[in-house]
Design a protein around this motif. Structure first.
Motif, PDB file in Angstrom:
ATOM      1  N   ILE A   4       0.838  -1.206   0.000  1.00  0.00           N
ATOM      2  CA  ILE A   4       0.000   0.000   0.000  1.00  0.00           C
ATOM      3  C   ILE A   4       0.871   1.254   0.000  1.00  0.00           C
ATOM      4  O   ILE A   4       0.632   2.206  -0.756  1.00  0.00           O
ATOM      5  CB  ILE A   4      -0.945  -0.001   1.225  1.00  0.00           C
ATOM      6  CG1 ILE A   4      -1.972  -1.137   1.097  1.00  0.00           C
ATOM      7  CG2 ILE A   4      -1.655   1.347   1.352  1.00  0.00           C
ATOM      8  CD1 ILE A   4      -2.803  -1.339   2.350  1.00  0.00           C
ATOM      9  N   LEU A   5       1.903   1.261   0.846  1.00  0.00           N
ATOM     10  CA  LEU A   5       2.794   2.415   0.908  1.00  0.00           C
ATOM     11  C   LEU A   5       3.499   2.651  -0.426  1.00  0.00           C
ATOM     12  O   LEU A   5       3.605   3.794  -0.894  1.00  0.00           O
ATOM     13  CB  LEU A   5       3.830   2.221   2.015  1.00  0.00           C
ATOM     14  CG  LEU A   5       3.313   2.322   3.454  1.00  0.00           C
ATOM     15  CD1 LEU A   5       4.403   1.927   4.434  1.00  0.00           C
ATOM     16  CD2 LEU A   5       2.822   3.731   3.750  1.00  0.00           C
ATOM     17  N   GLU A   8       1.004   4.064  -2.943  1.00  0.00           N
ATOM     18  CA  GLU A   8       0.691   5.476  -2.719  1.00  0.00           C
ATOM     19  C   GLU A   8       1.857   6.368  -3.115  1.00  0.00           C
ATOM     20  O   GLU A   8       1.658   7.460  -3.675  1.00  0.00           O
ATOM     21  CB  GLU A   8       0.316   5.711  -1.256  1.00  0.00           C
ATOM     22  CG  GLU A   8       0.094   7.169  -0.869  1.00  0.00           C
ATOM     23  CD  GLU A   8      -0.988   7.870  -1.671  1.00  0.00           C
ATOM     24  OE1 GLU A   8      -1.038   9.118  -1.614  1.00  0.00           O
ATOM     25  OE2 GLU A   8      -1.791   7.199  -2.370  1.00  0.00           O
ATOM     26  N   GLU A   9       3.075   5.915  -2.863  1.00  0.00           N
ATOM     27  CA  GLU A   9       4.233   6.702  -3.281  1.00  0.00           C
ATOM     28  C   GLU A   9       4.290   6.815  -4.795  1.00  0.00           C
ATOM     29  O   GLU A   9       4.579   7.889  -5.341  1.00  0.00           O
ATOM     30  CB  GLU A   9       5.526   6.082  -2.744  1.00  0.00           C
ATOM     31  CG  GLU A   9       6.754   6.930  -3.051  1.00  0.00           C
ATOM     32  CD  GLU A   9       8.005   6.452  -2.350  1.00  0.00           C
ATOM     33  OE1 GLU A   9       9.071   7.049  -2.589  1.00  0.00           O
ATOM     34  OE2 GLU A   9       7.925   5.483  -1.581  1.00  0.00           O
ATOM     35  N   ARG A  11       1.698   6.689  -6.771  1.00  0.00           N
ATOM     36  CA  ARG A  11       0.607   7.574  -7.181  1.00  0.00           C
ATOM     37  C   ARG A  11       1.013   9.041  -7.023  1.00  0.00           C
ATOM     38  O   ARG A  11       0.793   9.868  -7.919  1.00  0.00           O
ATOM     39  CB  ARG A  11      -0.642   7.298  -6.334  1.00  0.00           C
ATOM     40  CG  ARG A  11      -1.880   8.084  -6.802  1.00  0.00           C
ATOM     41  CD  ARG A  11      -2.937   8.169  -5.717  1.00  0.00           C
ATOM     42  NE  ARG A  11      -2.492   8.971  -4.581  1.00  0.00           N
ATOM     43  CZ  ARG A  11      -2.502  10.309  -4.562  1.00  0.00           C
ATOM     44  NH1 ARG A  11      -2.913  11.002  -5.615  1.00  0.00           N
ATOM     45  NH2 ARG A  11      -2.083  10.962  -3.495  1.00  0.00           N
ATOM     46  N   GLN A  12       1.615   9.367  -5.879  1.00  0.00           N
ATOM     47  CA  GLN A  12       2.021  10.751  -5.658  1.00  0.00           C
ATOM     48  C   GLN A  12       3.102  11.178  -6.654  1.00  0.00           C
ATOM     49  O   GLN A  12       3.040  12.277  -7.213  1.00  0.00           O
ATOM     50  CB  GLN A  12       2.532  10.921  -4.222  1.00  0.00           C
ATOM     51  CG  GLN A  12       1.451  10.790  -3.163  1.00  0.00           C
ATOM     52  CD  GLN A  12       1.963  11.042  -1.759  1.00  0.00           C
ATOM     53  OE1 GLN A  12       2.998  11.676  -1.566  1.00  0.00           O
ATOM     54  NE2 GLN A  12       1.240  10.544  -0.763  1.00  0.00           N
ATOM     55  N   SER A  15       1.616  11.797 -10.338  1.00  0.00           N
ATOM     56  CA  SER A  15       0.407  12.601 -10.495  1.00  0.00           C
ATOM     57  C   SER A  15       0.723  14.088 -10.446  1.00  0.00           C
ATOM     58  O   SER A  15       1.625  14.514  -9.702  1.00  0.00           O
ATOM     59  CB  SER A  15      -0.609  12.275  -9.386  1.00  0.00           C
ATOM     60  OG  SER A  15      -1.050  10.938  -9.457  1.00  0.00           O
ATOM     61  N   GLU A  17      -0.252  17.013  -8.814  1.00  0.00           N
ATOM     62  CA  GLU A  17      -0.985  17.287  -7.578  1.00  0.00           C
ATOM     63  C   GLU A  17      -1.434  18.746  -7.555  1.00  0.00           C
ATOM     64  O   GLU A  17      -0.648  19.647  -7.292  1.00  0.00           O
ATOM     65  CB  GLU A  17      -0.094  16.986  -6.373  1.00  0.00           C
ATOM     66  CG  GLU A  17      -0.760  17.200  -5.043  1.00  0.00           C
ATOM     67  CD  GLU A  17      -2.063  16.433  -4.955  1.00  0.00           C
ATOM     68  OE1 GLU A  17      -3.123  17.082  -5.078  1.00  0.00           O
ATOM     69  OE2 GLU A  17      -2.012  15.204  -4.789  1.00  0.00           O
ATOM     70  N   GLU A  22      -2.809  20.369  -0.189  1.00  0.00           N
ATOM     71  CA  GLU A  22      -1.791  19.328  -0.056  1.00  0.00           C
ATOM     72  C   GLU A  22      -0.430  19.859  -0.465  1.00  0.00           C
ATOM     73  O   GLU A  22      -0.315  20.831  -1.208  1.00  0.00           O
ATOM     74  CB  GLU A  22      -2.155  18.094  -0.884  1.00  0.00           C
ATOM     75  CG  GLU A  22      -3.406  17.393  -0.372  1.00  0.00           C
ATOM     76  CD  GLU A  22      -3.692  16.086  -1.100  1.00  0.00           C
ATOM     77  OE1 GLU A  22      -2.857  15.637  -1.911  1.00  0.00           O
ATOM     78  OE2 GLU A  22      -4.770  15.516  -0.858  1.00  0.00           O
ATOM     79  N   GLU A 337      -8.643  12.491 -12.667  1.00  0.00           N
ATOM     80  CA  GLU A 337      -7.978  11.426 -11.912  1.00  0.00           C
ATOM     81  C   GLU A 337      -7.515  10.303 -12.843  1.00  0.00           C
ATOM     82  O   GLU A 337      -6.451   9.714 -12.612  1.00  0.00           O
ATOM     83  CB  GLU A 337      -8.918  10.884 -10.843  1.00  0.00           C
ATOM     84  CG  GLU A 337      -8.224  10.028  -9.799  1.00  0.00           C
ATOM     85  CD  GLU A 337      -9.105   9.758  -8.602  1.00  0.00           C
ATOM     86  OE1 GLU A 337      -8.566   9.633  -7.497  1.00  0.00           O
ATOM     87  OE2 GLU A 337     -10.350   9.675  -8.765  1.00  0.00           O
ATOM     88  N   HIS A 340      -4.157  11.041 -14.160  1.00  0.00           N
ATOM     89  CA  HIS A 340      -3.136  11.259 -13.132  1.00  0.00           C
ATOM     90  C   HIS A 340      -2.988  12.746 -12.796  1.00  0.00           C
ATOM     91  O   HIS A 340      -1.890  13.240 -12.540  1.00  0.00           O
ATOM     92  CB  HIS A 340      -1.783  10.675 -13.541  1.00  0.00           C
ATOM     93  CG  HIS A 340      -1.733   9.186 -13.487  1.00  0.00           C
ATOM     94  ND1 HIS A 340      -0.561   8.482 -13.466  1.00  0.00           N
ATOM     95  CD2 HIS A 340      -2.723   8.257 -13.446  1.00  0.00           C
ATOM     96  CE1 HIS A 340      -0.824   7.180 -13.430  1.00  0.00           C
ATOM     97  NE2 HIS A 340      -2.138   7.026 -13.429  1.00  0.00           N
ATOM     98  N   THR A 342      -4.695  15.280  -9.985  1.00  0.00           N
ATOM     99  CA  THR A 342      -5.577  15.289  -8.820  1.00  0.00           C
ATOM    100  C   THR A 342      -5.971  16.720  -8.484  1.00  0.00           C
ATOM    101  O   THR A 342      -5.132  17.600  -8.305  1.00  0.00           O
ATOM    102  CB  THR A 342      -4.904  14.635  -7.596  1.00  0.00           C
ATOM    103  OG1 THR A 342      -3.607  15.191  -7.413  1.00  0.00           O
ATOM    104  CG2 THR A 342      -4.775  13.143  -7.801  1.00  0.00           C
TER     105      THR A 342
END
Length: 439
Positions: A4-5, A8-9, A11-12, A15, A17, A22, A337, A340, A342
């Motif tokens: 999961i970590l 998420e890394e 994804r960030q 993307s 952002e 954020e 989304e 990519h 957000t």
């Protein structure tokens, strides 16, 4: 958990952002967040804890307090001079910080005035609908919102003053979560004085800009100033309360024992790191770039013919009015989304349904941290223009198209291939911009 970590890394890192609330913290802030500080329980204030073994935590919290006061120019000017301001760094986040202020300064059913949520305000400032008291603030206190001028999108201070003299709030709040312009704190001070109210500023979104001198400071005029620490200030997810010195006991006792137990020492440690980082020339240059990037994004969208609330920005927020396109913020958010990108759907002035807003909120702090500059944000505006054209094509003449049907249509050709191509362009763009910044 490791998967999961890692996901998420990715994804960030992959993307664009554009969520205004954020940011990306430094490795040093992350290190403090994941430190042994999280092991210690520290109910109470420095020097007056309810547990032993807090000598180093006391030193830490005092260091964090001093750095906060220093960053915003609130330390006494000379030796022996009485402090005008104090600070509490224990709140878990922004909403608890605000509620601590209400607990300290108000009695149940006292009156509050804050900017209405559809007009850019925050839930914790007293939002309620005709059918429901949505925020705990509106449950325990009586709230009346003030609004922006529907034509200009700017705070209508004349109407605010008229309402305040009728409603006579005990607390007047300056601050927002989706207002792209600066504040006239002096005018609000005069209004507060005219009706016998405390004046509080919630600078959660703009605290980094205030620290860098890129937004007006609320401290000259306000009794209390609250903030989150993870937005333009680029710190951990926590809250902070600055207060006039005569309010110290009331504020401190409201935070603990009235509302919270032991503070999150790892967040206080990470905040101390972020405050040190923010008190630097590098951060001041960063804040300048945040504003310049927002102005570049706003002017580019205006050049494409789009409508923005207040027709531009003074800070890091660009509030996009989608009503002329007959699009909802929810549909455009979902399409972005897939690319990519957000961003978040958001109410705009005139909305009366916060569940189905007709705007999109864009922000520049996170991507500015990654090193993107004005030309990059003009490129982003081009991408957003293409996204809107595609969204309108998918929706076609079906303006009442349900969100679930809109999302399903994105998986069909030719839309799926178009979105994949746009997604690849985002990844190519971001390949030259690392996610982490080093102070």
């Amino acid at each position: 958990m490791a998967e999961i970590l890692a996901a998420e890394e990715r994804r960030q890192a992959g993307s664009l952002e554009l969520i205004a609330s954020e940011n990306f913290v430094s490795p040093a802030v992350l290190e403090a967040l994941g430190s042994v500080l999280t092991n210690k329980y520290s109910e109470g204030r420095p020097g007056a804890r309810f547990y032993g073994g807090n000598q180093h935590i006391d030193t830490l919290e005092r260091l964090c307090e001093r750095r906060a006061l220093e960053l915003f120019g609130l330390l006494p000017a000379g030796e022996g001079e009485e402090p005008q301001w104090g600070v509490n760094v224990q709140p878990y986040s922004g909403s608890p910080a605000n509620f601590a202020v209400y607990t300290a300064l108000l009695r149940p059913h006292d009156r509050i005035m804050g900017l209405d949520l559809p007009d850019g305000g925050h839930l914790s400032h007293g939002y309620a609908t005709p059918k429901r008291r949505v925020s705990a603030t509106s449950i325990y206190f009586e709230s009346m919102p003030y609004r922006v001028d529907p034509q200009t999108g700017l705070i209508d201070y004349d109407d605010l003053e008229r309402l305040a003299l009728v409603f006579r709030p005990r607390l007047l709040i300056a601050g927002a979560s989706a207002y792209p312009r600066d504040w006239d704190y002096g005018r609000m001070r005069r209004i507060a004085d005219s009706c016998g109210a405390y004046l509080m500023a919630d600078m959660a979104h703009i605290s980094g800009l205030v620290a860098a001198g890129e937004a007006k400071s609320p401290f000259e005029h306000c009794d209390v100033v609250t903030s989150t620490t993870h937005k333009s200030l680029r710190g951990p997810r926590s809250g902070i309360i600055f207060y006039r010195s005569h309010l110290k006991d009331a504020i401190d006792n409201a935070v603990f024992p009235a509302l919270q137990g032991g503070p999150h020492n790892n967040n206080i440690g990470a905040l101390a790191v972020a405050l040190k980082e923010a008190n630097s020339e590098a951060f001041r240059n960063y804040a300048k770039a945040v504003k310049a990037n927002a102005k570049a994004l706003a002017s580019s969208l205006l050049d494409y013919g789009y409508t923005l609330s207040s027709n531009g920005t003074d800070n890091h927020i660009v509030l996009w009015d989608l009503r002329p396109l007959n699009l909802t913020g929810s549909k455009l958010e979902k399409l972005l989304e897939r690319m990519h990108v957000t961003a978040n759907r958001n109410t705009i002035p005139g909305d009366r349904n916060a569940v189905a807003p007709r705007g999109l909120r864009l922000g520049t702090p996170a991507l500015t941290t990654r090193g993107l500059r004005e030309d990059d944000f003009r490129w982003i505006a081009t991408l957003l223009d293409e996204a809107v054209q595609l969204a309108c094509e998918i929706q076609g003449e079906r303006q009442g198209m349900k969100l679930v049907d809109f999302v399903a249509a994105m998986d069909q050709e030719p839309y799926a291939s178009q979105l994949e191509g746009m997604r690849q362009r985002v990844l190519d763009k971001l390949s030259g911009f690392p996610m982490m910044h080093k102070q």
